[in-house]
Design a protein around this motif. Structure first.
Motif, short mmCIF file in Angstrom:
data_model
loop_
_atom_site.label_atom_id
_atom_site.label_comp_id
_atom_site.label_asym_id
_atom_site.label_seq_id
_atom_site.Cartn_x
_atom_site.Cartn_y
_atom_site.Cartn_z
N LYS A 120 0.82 -1.21 0.00
CA LYS A 120 0.00 0.00 0.00
C LYS A 120 0.85 1.25 0.00
N ASN A 168 -2.05 3.36 -6.93
CA ASN A 168 -3.46 3.11 -6.65
C ASN A 168 -3.65 1.61 -6.60
N ASP A 200 -5.24 9.97 -4.23
CA ASP A 200 -5.38 9.19 -3.01
C ASP A 200 -5.06 10.01 -1.77
N ILE A 245 -2.98 9.30 1.61
CA ILE A 245 -2.07 8.36 2.23
C ILE A 245 -2.01 8.66 3.72
N ARG A 267 -3.43 3.62 1.65
CA ARG A 267 -4.03 4.58 0.72
C ARG A 267 -5.52 4.31 0.60
#
Length: 284
Positions: A4, A9, A136, A138, A159
Motif C-alpha cells: 500500500k 493506486n 489518493d 495516504i 491509501r
C-alpha cells in the motif's frame, strides 16, 4: 502495508506514463534505469501483493528481459522477495524500512501523534493524519481505540481514494478547480457504500461546501457504520499540507452528537499541529 505504501493506486496499470514527461527538471538528468526500477516496485498494490514476472512486466510497461534483470537486482538488495515454491514475487522488508524512515522522523507525524492519542478516545474511536498523493489519501499516522469490529486497515502508508472520504475532501477542497478535477479523475470512482458520491459535479459542489465551512463530514460514505470529521492543516505558504480526522462507530453516537462533541476538539488539534509545523519548519 508495504504494498500500500508504494502503490500509486489499487488498480493494474497498463499505460503508465513516462515519469520524464512530468518532470520540470532537465531530461538529461533523468536516469531511465532508476525510473524502471521504481516502476517495478510500484507494480505491487494491496490487491496484487504477489506478482509473476509477466505480470510485473505488463504493469510496469517493460519487456520481460528488462523486468527480469531489475527484479533480480531488487531481490539482491532486499526490496523484492521471491515467494518460495512459486514463480511469484512480493515486496521485501527493505521497502518497509524505507517507508518507515520517510513517515517517522522530522515530519508532521511526530508532531501530530500525541494529539491523535488525545482525540482517540476523547473525541471518537480513531484519529488520523493524512496527506494527498495524486488521487489518493495516504495515511501518515493513526490511533484507533474502538473500531476493531469493522476490520478497517488504516496503518501508516495505507491509501484510500480521496473522492470517497472526509479526509480526502478536506485535502482537495482548497486546491484550484482544475487540480481538483485532475485528482478526482486520476482513479476510477466507484461506490464504496450507497452514500458514496461518485458524480464529478456533485463532488465539486461538496468540495466548495467543505471549503466554505472549513471542515468535511462523512456519514457512512467511505465505509458502512463509520462517521468521520476532518479538518485541514495549513502550511506557512497558506496551502493545505495535511489533514486530521476523527472517526466514531455509528452505533455509539448519532451524527449531531458526534459533530457537537468532536469538531471543536478536532479543530483545536489541527490548529495546534499547524502552529507547531510552521514554527518548526515542517512542510509535510
Amino acid at each position: 502495508m508495504m504494498a500500500k505504501a508504494l502503490a500509486a493506486n489499487n488498480k493494474p496499470k497498463t499505460a503508465r506514463k513516462d515519469p520524464k514527461s512530468n518532470s520540470a527538471g532537465n531530461p538529461k538528468n533523468y536516469v531511465a534505469s532508476v525510473g524502471k526500477a521504481f516502476a517495478v516496485l510500484r507494480s505491487f498494490s494491496s490487491d496484487a501483493f504477489e506478482l509473476t514476472l509477466s505480470e510485473i512486466a505488463a504493469r510496469a510497461n517493460l519487456d520481460r528481459g528488462t523486468a527480469f534483470r531489475l527484479i533480480q537486482t531488487l531481490v539482491e538488495l532486499g526490496y523484492i522477495k521471491a515467494v518460495p515454491q512459486s514463480r511469484r514475487f512480493r515486496l521485501g522488508v527493505a521497502c518497509l524500512d524505507l517507508g518507515y524512515t520517510v513517515l517517522s522522523g522530522g515530519t508532521l507525524r511526530a508532531l501530530a501523534e500525541p494529539l491523535l492519542r488525545e482525540l482517540a478516545p476523547s473525541a471518537g474511536d480513531a484519529a488520523s493524519l493524512g496527506a494527498l498523493d495524486g488521487g489518493d489519501v495516504i495515511y501518515l499516522a493513526r490511533v484507533s481505540t474502538g473500531l476493531d469490529r469493522h476490520k478497517i486497515d488504516r496503518r501508516p502508508g495505507t491509501r484510500i481514494p480521496a473522492y470517497s472520504a472526509a479526509l480526502g475532501h478536506v485535502l482537495l477542497a482548497y486546491l484550484p478547480r482544475d487540480e481538483q478535477i485532475s485528482r478526482l479523475e486520476a482513479r476510477p470512482r466507484i461506490k464504496l457504500s450507497e452514500r458514496t458520491l461518485t458524480d464529478l459535479d456533485a463532488l465539486l459542489e461538496r468540495l466548495d461546501f467543505v471549503r466554505q465551512q472549513g471542515h468535511a463530514v462523512s456519514d457512512g460514505e467511505n465505509a458502512y457504520g463509520l462517521r468521520t470529521l476532518a479538518a485541514p492543516i495549513f502550511g506557512a505558504q497558506g496551502s493545505v499540507i495535511a489533514g486530521l480526522s476523527v472517526t466514531v462507530d455509528a452505533t455509539r453516537m448519532d451524527m449531531t452528537a458526534f459533530h457537537d462533541r468532536a469538531l471543536p476538539q478536532l479543530k483545536r488539534a489541527a490548529a495546534l499541529v499547524q502552529d507547531l509545523a510552521i514554527k518548526s519548519g515542517v512542510s509535510g
